[in-house]
Design a protein around this motif. Structure first.
Motif, mmCIF file in Angstrom:
data_model
loop_
_atom_site.group_PDB
_atom_site.id
_atom_site.type_symbol
_atom_site.label_atom_id
_atom_site.label_comp_id
_atom_site.label_asym_id
_atom_site.label_seq_id
_atom_site.Cartn_x
_atom_site.Cartn_y
_atom_site.Cartn_z
ATOM 1 N N THR A 1 0.875 -14.513 -5.380
ATOM 2 C CA THR A 1 1.301 -13.409 -6.260
ATOM 3 C C THR A 1 2.019 -12.300 -5.490
ATOM 4 O O THR A 1 2.194 -11.203 -6.033
ATOM 5 N N LEU B 1 -3.713 -9.222 -3.457
ATOM 6 C CA LEU B 1 -4.803 -8.749 -4.315
ATOM 7 C C LEU B 1 -4.309 -7.535 -5.104
ATOM 8 O O LEU B 1 -4.611 -6.386 -4.793
ATOM 9 N N LYS C 1 -8.854 -3.817 1.435
ATOM 10 C CA LYS C 1 -9.305 -4.541 0.240
ATOM 11 C C LYS C 1 -10.405 -5.575 0.545
ATOM 12 O O LYS C 1 -10.930 -6.204 -0.358
ATOM 13 N N LEU D 1 4.118 -17.349 -8.063
ATOM 14 C CA LEU D 1 4.193 -16.492 -9.256
ATOM 15 C C LEU D 1 4.973 -15.208 -8.981
ATOM 16 O O LEU D 1 5.655 -14.689 -9.866
ATOM 17 N N GLY E 1 -2.580 -6.851 -9.437
ATOM 18 C CA GLY E 1 -2.904 -7.126 -10.837
ATOM 19 C C GLY E 1 -3.122 -8.610 -11.100
ATOM 20 O O GLY E 1 -4.141 -9.012 -11.671
ATOM 21 N N LEU E 2 -2.169 -9.438 -10.705
ATOM 22 C CA LEU E 2 -2.324 -10.879 -10.934
ATOM 23 C C LEU E 2 -3.438 -11.443 -10.050
ATOM 24 O O LEU E 2 -4.279 -12.231 -10.505
ATOM 25 N N SER F 1 -4.660 -11.429 2.154
ATOM 26 C CA SER F 1 -4.125 -10.113 1.842
ATOM 27 C C SER F 1 -3.509 -9.457 3.061
ATOM 28 O O SER F 1 -3.908 -9.729 4.196
ATOM 29 N N THR F 2 -2.562 -8.549 2.795
ATOM 30 C CA THR F 2 -1.992 -7.739 3.884
ATOM 31 C C THR F 2 -2.774 -6.435 4.067
ATOM 32 O O THR F 2 -2.438 -5.653 4.947
ATOM 33 N N SER F 3 -3.755 -6.191 3.204
ATOM 34 C CA SER F 3 -4.427 -4.878 3.166
ATOM 35 C C SER F 3 -5.879 -4.968 3.640
ATOM 36 O O SER F 3 -6.760 -5.397 2.891
ATOM 37 N N SER G 1 5.747 -20.977 -11.646
ATOM 38 C CA SER G 1 5.236 -20.882 -13.005
ATOM 39 C C SER G 1 5.643 -19.532 -13.576
ATOM 40 O O SER G 1 5.669 -18.530 -12.852
ATOM 41 N N HIS H 1 9.693 -3.714 -10.966
ATOM 42 C CA HIS H 1 10.919 -4.419 -10.530
ATOM 43 C C HIS H 1 12.062 -4.106 -11.499
ATOM 44 O O HIS H 1 13.199 -3.895 -11.098
ATOM 45 N N ILE I 1 7.753 -12.553 -7.828
ATOM 46 C CA ILE I 1 9.224 -12.640 -7.970
ATOM 47 C C ILE I 1 9.882 -11.587 -7.076
ATOM 48 O O ILE I 1 10.386 -10.563 -7.550
ATOM 49 N N MET J 1 5.017 -16.889 -16.765
ATOM 50 C CA MET J 1 4.266 -16.411 -17.938
ATOM 51 C C MET J 1 3.311 -17.511 -18.430
ATOM 52 O O MET J 1 2.757 -18.255 -17.640
ATOM 53 N N HIS K 1 3.762 -5.334 -12.232
ATOM 54 C CA HIS K 1 4.774 -5.089 -11.184
ATOM 55 C C HIS K 1 6.171 -5.478 -11.675
ATOM 56 O O HIS K 1 7.169 -4.942 -11.193
ATOM 57 N N SER K 2 6.239 -6.379 -12.650
ATOM 58 C CA SER K 2 7.560 -6.708 -13.217
ATOM 59 C C SER K 2 8.183 -5.486 -13.890
ATOM 60 O O SER K 2 9.410 -5.346 -13.923
ATOM 61 N N ARG L 1 -5.308 -2.667 -11.728
ATOM 62 C CA ARG L 1 -4.221 -2.571 -12.682
ATOM 63 C C ARG L 1 -4.233 -1.188 -13.329
ATOM 64 O O ARG L 1 -5.276 -0.751 -13.836
HETATM 65 N N1 LIG Z 1 5.782 -15.665 -12.609
HETATM 66 C C1 LIG Z 1 5.508 -14.855 -13.631
HETATM 67 O O1 LIG Z 1 5.534 -15.237 -14.803
HETATM 68 C C2 LIG Z 1 5.129 -13.465 -13.348
HETATM 69 C C3 LIG Z 1 5.455 -12.897 -12.162
HETATM 70 N N2 LIG Z 1 5.044 -11.636 -11.857
HETATM 71 C C4 LIG Z 1 5.400 -11.149 -10.532
HETATM 72 O O2 LIG Z 1 4.263 -11.316 -9.690
HETATM 73 C C5 LIG Z 1 4.295 -10.338 -8.652
HETATM 74 C C6 LIG Z 1 2.943 -9.653 -8.599
HETATM 75 O O3 LIG Z 1 2.737 -8.865 -9.755
HETATM 76 P P1 LIG Z 1 1.471 -7.876 -9.835
HETATM 77 O O4 LIG Z 1 0.251 -8.596 -9.518
HETATM 78 O O5 LIG Z 1 1.631 -7.141 -11.098
HETATM 79 O O6 LIG Z 1 1.812 -6.897 -8.620
HETATM 80 P P2 LIG Z 1 0.846 -5.968 -7.751
HETATM 81 O O7 LIG Z 1 1.717 -4.973 -7.114
HETATM 82 O O8 LIG Z 1 -0.287 -5.519 -8.565
HETATM 83 O O9 LIG Z 1 0.280 -6.973 -6.645
HETATM 84 C C7 LIG Z 1 1.132 -7.589 -5.729
HETATM 85 C C8 LIG Z 1 0.407 -7.734 -4.402
HETATM 86 O O10 LIG Z 1 1.264 -8.457 -3.528
HETATM 87 C C9 LIG Z 1 0.875 -8.151 -2.199
HETATM 88 N N3 LIG Z 1 2.071 -7.876 -1.428
HETATM 89 C C10 LIG Z 1 2.949 -6.865 -1.578
HETATM 90 N N4 LIG Z 1 3.913 -6.945 -0.666
HETATM 91 C C11 LIG Z 1 3.658 -8.046 0.086
HETATM 92 C C12 LIG Z 1 4.293 -8.672 1.191
HETATM 93 N N5 LIG Z 1 5.408 -8.169 1.735
HETATM 94 N N6 LIG Z 1 3.738 -9.791 1.702
HETATM 95 C C13 LIG Z 1 2.616 -10.305 1.190
HETATM 96 N N7 LIG Z 1 1.962 -9.752 0.139
HETATM 97 C C14 LIG Z 1 2.485 -8.639 -0.392
HETATM 98 C C15 LIG Z 1 -0.056 -6.939 -2.247
HETATM 99 O O11 LIG Z 1 -1.392 -7.425 -2.120
HETATM 100 P P3 LIG Z 1 -2.231 -7.210 -0.778
HETATM 101 O O12 LIG Z 1 -2.377 -5.737 -0.639
HETATM 102 O O13 LIG Z 1 -3.509 -7.901 -1.070
HETATM 103 O O14 LIG Z 1 -1.453 -7.863 0.331
HETATM 104 C C16 LIG Z 1 0.125 -6.446 -3.672
HETATM 105 O O15 LIG Z 1 -1.013 -5.782 -4.138
HETATM 106 C C17 LIG Z 1 5.467 -9.433 -8.987
HETATM 107 O O16 LIG Z 1 6.585 -9.842 -8.228
HETATM 108 C C18 LIG Z 1 5.712 -9.680 -10.470
HETATM 109 O O17 LIG Z 1 7.023 -9.422 -10.858
HETATM 110 C C19 LIG Z 1 4.261 -10.923 -12.704
HETATM 111 C C20 LIG Z 1 3.899 -11.448 -13.894
HETATM 112 C C21 LIG Z 1 4.388 -12.721 -14.373
#
Ligand SMILES: NC(=O)C1=CN([C@@H]2O[C@H](COP(=O)(O)OP(=O)(O)OC[C@H]3O[C@@H](n4cnc5c(N)ncnc54)[C@H](OP(=O)(O)O)[C@@H]3O)[C@@H](O)[C@H]2O)C=CC1
Ligand SMILES: O=C/C=C/c1ccc(O)c(O)c1
Ligand SMILES: [Zn+2]
Ligand SMILES: [Zn+2]
Length: 370
Positions: free
Chosen positions: A264, A201, A229, A287, A203-204, A224-226, A311, A64, A289, A313, A60-61, A358
């Protein structure tokens, strides 16, 4: 997919310094639309490894960054920091890696090597860390990531793929896996007997569930919001419980039950309902962002003596440890493998949380020079 020539001044200058031709996918503006691009890579230096990229996860980064959510994009952006491939060439100072080895490159490709963080092996917290893409390398060039056929990186930032770990389902571990594994270990989340919550739920989140299981957590709860899932979390990913965060009754029933939470979420939401799920002295590790600041009331932390930590990476040694642990415990990502031609559609689906869990680009077969 054949690239069209893109010749900005910056790209032309970079090509003069970097004689090796490569092809990739780039976003040129905040629309985030990815299209083929010719890029260049440096020759393999004495300390470098050249890697033929076979798979690259879509974090997701990446989304972003190409959308300029964080206001730091240096276009054209060639994303990708979940890179799995095969070594094609090593520099003369490189020991322990050889042509043909299966390797990975994650979020970083260099650091200063002199600061306190670097000296203690925490390059991910070096103030001068060089990220794999959208960052400035030591030679001033903008780094380009793994949505491309070739990467050249310092061997110290290249990790070895264990034999039993598939490159496609293993690629997401290079960012998603390492990012959840490191703080879970450091803060003892998922320790035997503990109850871990995982917010988001994606990638992370889905690999956090798998690592928590592998660490021996007594209970893993997905928050989760979904609603769609729920069944997969419980039946496919091995979570013990699922809390729909939009359901007040489900959230209420989970208040005060968790030792630790991995957060996440990629978008901003109030932390208060989530912090309430922690037991006294519980920890939430941030985690995600989001592009908007998070607000937190002091009362949400001081009542219960809770900890809110962040945290970023993982270090290279943590990343290698995580890959070895993953191979030993059968942890890998659930992936949807896509070709280069499907990447824009994949990004649209990722933005909607519609991915199980993912996307991984089949770079080896679909991003090639003419
Ligand atoms: N700190 C670090 O070092 C790192 C940070 N990141 C950041 O972590 C985040 C997640 O990355 P990644 O897992 O790839 O992303 P994904 O899009 O795969 O997963 C993020 C999940 O967040 C949930 N979500 C989305 N919007 C909302 C909301 N408004 N409120 C609550 N939950 C929400 C959803 O899960 P659900 O449907 O279950 O609600 C979604 O599937 C990103 O912001 C990314 O930039 C990534 C890698 C390293
Ligand atoms: O997906 C990984 C993101 C890592 C990251 C994002 C932003 C930033 O400033 C970093 O130093 C790392
Ligand atoms: Zn990432
Ligand atoms: Zn440093």
């Amino acid at each position: 997919m054949a690239p069209t020539a893109t010749t900005t001044t910056a790209a032309a200058e970079q090509q003069q310094q970097h004689p090796r031709k490569a092809v990739g996918l780039a976003a040129h503006d905040a629309s985030g639309h990815l299209s083929p691009i010719r890029i260049s890579r440096r020759n393999t230096g004495d300390d470098d490894v050249a890697v033929k990229v076979l798979y690259c996860g879509i974090c997701h980064s990446d989304l972003h960054t190409i959308k300029n959510d964080w206001r730091n994009a240096i276009y054209p952006v060639v994303p990708g920091h979940e890179i799995a491939g095969v070594v094609t060439e090593v520099g003369k100072n490189v020991a322990g890696l050889a042509a043909g080895d299966r390797v990975g490159v994650g979020c970083m490709v260099n650091a200063c090597r002199a600061c306190e963080s670097c000296q203690e092996g925490a390059e991910n917290y070096c103030a001068r860390v060089v990220l794999t893409y959208n960052s400035r390398d030591a030679d001033g060039a903008v780094t380009r990531g793994g949505y491309s056929d070739l990467v050249v990186a310092d061997a110290r930032f290249v990790v070895r793929f264990p034999d039993s770990l598939p490159l496609d389902a293993g690629a997401p571990l290079l960012c998603a896996g390492a990012t959840v594994y490191a703080p879970m270990r450091r803060h003892g989340l998922g320790a035997p007997g503990s109850h871990v919550g995982v917010i988001g739920l994606g990638g992370l989140g889905h690999v956090a569930v798998k690592f928590a299981r592998a660490f021996g957590a007594a209970k893993v709860t997905v928050i989760s919001t979904s609603p769609g899932k729920r069944e997969e979390a419980l039946e496919r990913l091995g979570a013990d419980a699922f809390v729909l965060s939009t359901d007040a009754a489900e959230m209420k029933a989970a208040v005060g039950t968790m030792h630790g939470i991995i957060n996440t979420a990629s978008a901003a939401a109030s932390l208060h309902p989530y912090l309430a799920l922690l037991k006294p002295h519980g920890k939430m590790i941030l985690l995600g962002i989001p592009n908007k600041p998070l607000q937190v009331s002091a009362f949400a932390l001081i009542g219960g003596g809770k900890t809110l930590a962040g945290s970023c990476m993982a270090s290279i040694s943590e990343t290698q440890e995580m890959l070895d642990f993953a191979a030993e415990h059968g942890v890998a990502a659930d992936v949807e493998v896509v070709g280069a031609g499907e990447v824009n559609k994949a990004m649209e689906r990722l933005a909607k949380g519609d991915v199980r869990y993912r996307f991984v680009i089949d770079v080896g077969n679909t991003i090639k020079a003419d």
